[in-house]
Structure formats: C-alpha cells, structure tokens
Design an enzyme around this catalytic site. Structure first.
Site, PDB file in Angstrom:
ATOM      1  N   GLY A  11      38.329  23.419   7.430  1.00  0.00           N
ATOM      2  CA  GLY A  11      37.415  24.527   7.153  1.00  0.00           C
ATOM      3  C   GLY A  11      36.677  24.294   5.850  1.00  0.00           C
ATOM      4  O   GLY A  11      36.915  23.300   5.151  1.00  0.00           O
ATOM      5  N   ILE A  13      36.824  25.930   2.868  1.00  0.00           N
ATOM      6  CA  ILE A  13      37.663  25.898   1.664  1.00  0.00           C
ATOM      7  C   ILE A  13      38.737  24.805   1.781  1.00  0.00           C
ATOM      8  O   ILE A  13      38.987  24.051   0.837  1.00  0.00           O
ATOM      9  CB  ILE A  13      38.305  27.278   1.397  1.00  0.00           C
ATOM     10  CG1 ILE A  13      37.196  28.321   1.179  1.00  0.00           C
ATOM     11  CG2 ILE A  13      39.229  27.222   0.172  1.00  0.00           C
ATOM     12  CD1 ILE A  13      37.665  29.763   1.133  1.00  0.00           C
ATOM     13  N   GLY A  37      36.637  25.450  11.762  1.00  0.00           N
ATOM     14  CA  GLY A  37      36.462  24.269  10.916  1.00  0.00           C
ATOM     15  C   GLY A  37      35.669  23.219  11.684  1.00  0.00           C
ATOM     16  O   GLY A  37      35.345  23.428  12.851  1.00  0.00           O
ATOM     17  N   THR A  96      45.823  35.680  15.489  1.00  0.00           N
ATOM     18  CA  THR A  96      45.781  34.416  14.738  1.00  0.00           C
ATOM     19  C   THR A  96      46.365  34.616  13.347  1.00  0.00           C
ATOM     20  O   THR A  96      47.176  33.816  12.874  1.00  0.00           O
ATOM     21  CB  THR A  96      44.317  33.918  14.584  1.00  0.00           C
ATOM     22  OG1 THR A  96      43.745  33.846  15.871  1.00  0.00           O
ATOM     23  CG2 THR A  96      44.245  32.571  13.912  1.00  0.00           C
ATOM     24  N   ALA A 118      46.974  31.967   1.784  1.00  0.00           N
ATOM     25  CA  ALA A 118      45.629  32.475   1.492  1.00  0.00           C
ATOM     26  C   ALA A 118      45.514  33.911   1.962  1.00  0.00           C
ATOM     27  O   ALA A 118      45.780  34.225   3.124  1.00  0.00           O
ATOM     28  CB  ALA A 118      44.581  31.615   2.198  1.00  0.00           C
ATOM     29  N   TYR A 150      41.201  43.274   9.904  1.00  0.00           N
ATOM     30  CA  TYR A 150      41.307  42.010   9.181  1.00  0.00           C
ATOM     31  C   TYR A 150      42.132  42.211   7.907  1.00  0.00           C
ATOM     32  O   TYR A 150      43.079  41.474   7.633  1.00  0.00           O
ATOM     33  CB  TYR A 150      39.907  41.487   8.848  1.00  0.00           C
ATOM     34  CG  TYR A 150      39.913  40.207   8.067  1.00  0.00           C
ATOM     35  CD1 TYR A 150      40.488  39.064   8.592  1.00  0.00           C
ATOM     36  CD2 TYR A 150      39.342  40.142   6.799  1.00  0.00           C
ATOM     37  CE1 TYR A 150      40.501  37.878   7.872  1.00  0.00           C
ATOM     38  CE2 TYR A 150      39.343  38.968   6.076  1.00  0.00           C
ATOM     39  CZ  TYR A 150      39.922  37.840   6.616  1.00  0.00           C
ATOM     40  OH  TYR A 150      39.920  36.672   5.898  1.00  0.00           O
ATOM     41  N   LYS A 154      45.917  40.662   7.062  1.00  0.00           N
ATOM     42  CA  LYS A 154      46.199  39.862   5.864  1.00  0.00           C
ATOM     43  C   LYS A 154      47.253  40.536   4.994  1.00  0.00           C
ATOM     44  O   LYS A 154      48.041  39.868   4.314  1.00  0.00           O
ATOM     45  CB  LYS A 154      44.905  39.632   5.073  1.00  0.00           C
ATOM     46  CG  LYS A 154      44.055  38.531   5.673  1.00  0.00           C
ATOM     47  CD  LYS A 154      44.851  37.237   5.710  1.00  0.00           C
ATOM     48  CE  LYS A 154      44.041  36.017   5.880  1.00  0.00           C
ATOM     49  NZ  LYS A 154      44.883  34.800   5.814  1.00  0.00           N
TER      50      LYS A 154
END
Ligand code: UDP
Length: 339
Positions: A11, A13, A37, A96, A118, A150, A154
């Site tokens: 990807g 980053i 990616g 995911t 991350a 989202y 996270k």
C-alpha cells in the site's frame, strides 16, 4: 538487524515503511493481497536481498503463520482504507479490519512477535475538542451512518491489541495516523490531495466538498514512517497509543488554492478554479464530515523525540512531481512553457 513483516506492505504507507526499514538495515517481508495496494508501489524493491513479497491475504492462516514465525516485529497496516470505500463496502470494511487484526494478533502471540498496529485519527470521530490527544474521549455518530463503522472497527482493533498486551503480555504499540500524504497515494479512494493534484494537472477545476472551511493537517509519509519505525524500537512505547500527524492546519479551500498556485503559477485565471460540491452529492446520504482535525503530538515527541519536518508545500510539490512522472501527457501546456 531485525526481521520485520509488514501486512499491507504494497500500500501507499506500507511501501514507504518497507523502504525506510530496508534503509535501516532490516529484513523486510510484506504480505499484501493487492486489493488496494499495488505491485507498482514496491516494484523497485523486488530483487533487494533483504526484501520478500507474499501476494496473499492475511486471511490465509497458514501463510500468515509461517511469515509471522519468521519475524520479530510485525507492522500491521492491512486494512480497508479511505472514506469512499468505507461508504461503498461497509461489510468488507468491518470484516477486514476486525478479523484481519484478530488473525495477526493470534499469530503474533504464538511466536511472541512485537506488533505495531495501525489505527487512525477517525477514532476521535467528530469530537470538537482539538487538538486531539490520545487520552481524549471519542465522539462517534450513530450506527446508521456508515462512516462511523470504520472508526468503530479501528477502535475494536485497538481494544483487542491492548487486551492481548494486558492479558497475555504481547508487546503491542498502537499508532493513530492522521491524514498522511505523499507520492504513491491514489485518489481512487477519495483522498483529497492526489485528487486535487490530478485535477489541477488535467486543467480541471478542483472539487471542494462542502464550503471548504473544514480543516485537516497533512503529514508527509516519510515523516510518518520514521515515527512508526522509531516506535518499534522503543520499549517505552509498548502498551501505548500514539498520534502520528502534522500540526500544520489548513482549510480545504486553502489547500485547493495552494495546489492551483503550485501547478498553474500566479496565473489569475486559475486562482479560484474550484467547484464547491455539496456533501450530499459528494458522498452517500447521511454522510458527516468533521470540521477540524488536529493532532496533539506531544506524547510521541516526549517518548521518542519525533516531530514532523516536511512542510505541506514541499509535500504538495512531491505529489505534483510524482503525478507528472506518472502521466507526462497530463502536464498542462502553460506550465511546460514556463519552465
Ligand atoms: N475533500 C474534498 N474534495 C475531494 C476529496 C475530499 O473537498 O475531492 C475533502 C473531504 O470532504 C474532507 C477533506 O477533503 O473534508 C479530507 O478528505 P480525505 O478523504 O482526504 O480524508 P479524511 O480526512 O476525510 O479522512
């Protein structure tokens, strides 16, 4: 010399992180299913004697297990990214992000690898208490609004990683990335800077959503990956959450004007070539944008001495150069004649 594994290493980053780790003398293996990616991001690393690439999903338990068994530090970056994708594919995003992190933590525990997870500034939600500091409360919108899925996914990742640390002593570090930009970022998933740069290079007006008074702080990816790599080397960082971002705040309208000025020079005809796009047209119904997003980076500064060094204008120049090289035909005539 450390053996490192980067999930999502192809990807935007991840590929910069791979470069930074190789430059520090480490071994780098990446695993990426190329969903967001791309091979092009790491093409230049293929053939490097300390670099390996598995084109595979982290959902493949056997492959993940083997790769984790061969590393000391995992950088877990594989995730569904970008506001646009989150709105279009909410099931994919939630699954995911949560299942991927669970798989990585489970494998890491088997081999006691250190895990850098991350996360994102999205977890602060729409809190108006800026700058955002790691101990702040988060303010999310209702579950009927996709965007918050989202952030919530996270947050579950963060809770899970911290739980592995508390309950099993797994060394984990969480970093919350604020808007990160630089060469190789694609505008395909909605990110504003590659979109503005590509629009300006194509001599199109820039699409500013809302009234453009919303602000962001854009951090150059080279600064961000330096923070991540340094955090991995710090024992003090284990079990902690860190903001990684720039504190140079800019309105989206000003960002558009700065992009136009860098691409078109002081040409008056281009100074205000922006189209204001109502949120209702830009995103699906019910979308909520946050007005300001500014990180407090004092914690990471204190822990490892990190602070961003690259200005927004310099980053914009890098992205413009990147897209010019990608697509030379998109250079507008006026600019070429000026150089
Ligand atoms: N934005 C914009 N025009 C675009 C894409 C994005 O005005 O073509 C705005 C978006 O509404 C947000 C900001 O730019 O206020 C940053 O958007 P991005 O998707 O890059 O990141 P976010 O901070 O929303 O995660």
């Amino acid at each position: 010399m450390t053996r490192t594994l980067i999930t999502g290493g192809a990807g935007f980053i991840g590929s910069h992180l791979a470069e930074a780790l190789l430059a520090r003398g480490h071994h780098v293996t990446i695993i990426d299913d190329l969903s967001t990616g791309s091979l092009a991001n790491v093409q230049h690393l293929i053939g490097h004697e300390r670099f390996r690439f598995a084109i595979e999903t982290i959902g493949n338990e056997m492959v993940l297990d083997r790769l984790v068994s061969e590393c000391d530090v995992i950088f877990h970056l594989a995730a569904a990214v970008g506001v646009q994708l989150i709105i279009q594919k909410p099931v994919h995003t939630i699954e995911t992000n949560i299942m991927g992190t669970e798989a990585v933590l489970k494998a890491a525990l088997r081999y006691r690898a250190r895990v850098l997870v991350a996360s994102t500034s999205e977890v602060y939600g729409k809190s108006e208490r800026v700058p955002y500091s790691e101990a702040n409360d988060v303010v999310l919108g209702p579950t009927v609004r996709n965007r918050w899925a989202y952030a919530a996914s996270k947050m579950v990742d963060e809770f899970l990683a911290l739980a592995y640390q508390r309950e099993h002593g797994l060394p984990v570090v969480i970093f919350r990335l604020f808007n990160t930009v630089g060469p190789r970022q694609t505008g395909q998933y909605g990110m504003v800077i590659p979109r503005f740069v590509q629009q300006a290079l194509a001599s199109q007006p820039l699409t500013v959503y809302g009234d453009g008074t919303q602000t962001r702080c854009f951090c150059n990816v080279v600064d961000s990956v330096r923070a991540i790599a340094d955090l991995a080397e710090s024992d003090e960082a284990v079990g902690q959450v860190f903001n990684v971002g720039s504190t140079e705040e800019v309105t989206i309208l000003d960002l558009a004007r700065r992009t136009l000025a860098l691409v078109h020079g002081q040409d008056d005809a281009w100074r205000d070539q922006v189209t204001l796009v109502p949120y209702a047209e830009a995103y699906a119904a019910g979308f909520e944008d946050m007005l300001r997003r500014v990180p407090d980076v004092s914690k990471i500064h204190q822990a490892i001495g990190w602070q961003p060094t690259i200005s927004l204008d310099e980053t914009l120049r890098q992205v413009i150069t990147y897209y010019r090289l990608q697509n030379p035909s998109s250079q507008n005539g006026r600019l070429i004649s000026r150089q």
